[in-house]
Design a protein around this motif. Structure first.
Motif, PDB file in Angstrom:
ATOM      1  N   ARG A  30       1.740  -0.395   6.283  1.00 40.81           N
ATOM      2  CA  ARG A  30       2.906   0.504   6.238  1.00 40.81           C
ATOM      3  C   ARG A  30       3.943  -0.014   5.253  1.00 40.81           C
ATOM      4  N   ARG A  34       5.317   1.882   1.913  1.00 38.98           N
ATOM      5  CA  ARG A  34       6.754   2.142   1.798  1.00 38.98           C
ATOM      6  C   ARG A  34       7.314   1.546   0.512  1.00 38.98           C
ATOM      7  N   SER A  46       7.327   9.504   1.996  1.00 40.38           N
ATOM      8  CA  SER A  46       7.056   8.127   2.422  1.00 40.38           C
ATOM      9  C   SER A  46       6.772   8.028   3.914  1.00 40.38           C
ATOM     10  N   ASP A  47       7.522   8.745   4.737  1.00 39.75           N
ATOM     11  CA  ASP A  47       7.308   8.669   6.186  1.00 39.75           C
ATOM     12  C   ASP A  47       5.905   9.144   6.564  1.00 39.75           C
ATOM     13  N   GLU A  50       3.288   6.598   5.360  1.00 41.39           N
ATOM     14  CA  GLU A  50       3.235   5.442   6.263  1.00 41.39           C
ATOM     15  C   GLU A  50       2.470   5.766   7.544  1.00 41.39           C
ATOM     16  N   THR A  53      -1.282   6.235   6.801  1.00 37.21           N
ATOM     17  CA  THR A  53      -1.863   4.935   6.459  1.00 37.21           C
ATOM     18  C   THR A  53      -2.072   4.106   7.718  1.00 37.21           C
TER      19      THR A  53
END
Length: 153
Positions: A30, A34, A46-47, A50, A53
């Motif tokens: 994560r 990020r 990005s959230d 993350e 992933t």
């Protein structure tokens, strides 16, 4: 560059990192995603990157025996990003295809929602065999630039 000129897309970039075969791999993965998205101001969410992933890495840790490495590959492109998790087990993951009628995942089940999240939140996902096992991947599109206040001269 003139103030009203469009921002050029970020140059393609990629990272590959070996991860420990333990739950410690999830926060490492994560953090890498990020950082990668922030460092070049990539236009992907990005959230979501993350979260997805973390799901892929957790699946690799949980469903492989630890005898081989797990690798995270992050590729950033002008059109978005692609994340792959490589493991040594050639068996395909659960169903990454879009669910059809009658194939809904029970939201109250303890397991099985990770692939649902990946299918639902990514623009594309899948898996492929590799020389050493398989790679499970997802892509996220670029987020259109939001108009903001004009810079003052």
């Amino acid at each position: 560059m003139p103030p009203d000129a469009p921002t050029p897309p970020p140059a393609p970039a990629s990272w590959r990192i070996a991860l420990p075969h333990s739950t410690a791999a999830v926060p490492i993965a994560r953090a890498l995603v990020r950082t990668a998205l922030a460092d070049i101001e990539a236009p992907a969410d990005s959230d979501t990157a993350e979260l997805l992933t973390a799901e892929l890495v957790a699946n690799a840790v949980e469903h492989t025996d630890g005898s081989g490495p797990i690798e995270l590959v992050v590729e950033l492109m002008a059109a978005g990003c692609q994340v792959e998790v490589h493991d040594h087990d050639p068996d395909p993951p659960g169903d990454l295809s879009r669910p059809g009628p009658g194939s809904e995942t029970d939201p109250w089940q303890e397991h099985g929602r990770g692939l649902l999240l990946i299918r639902t939140l990514s623009s594309a996902c899948g898996h492929r065999t590799t020389e050493r096992g398989k790679a499970v991947w997802f892509t996220l599109p670029s987020i259109p630039e939001q108009p903001g206040p004009s810079p003052r001269s």
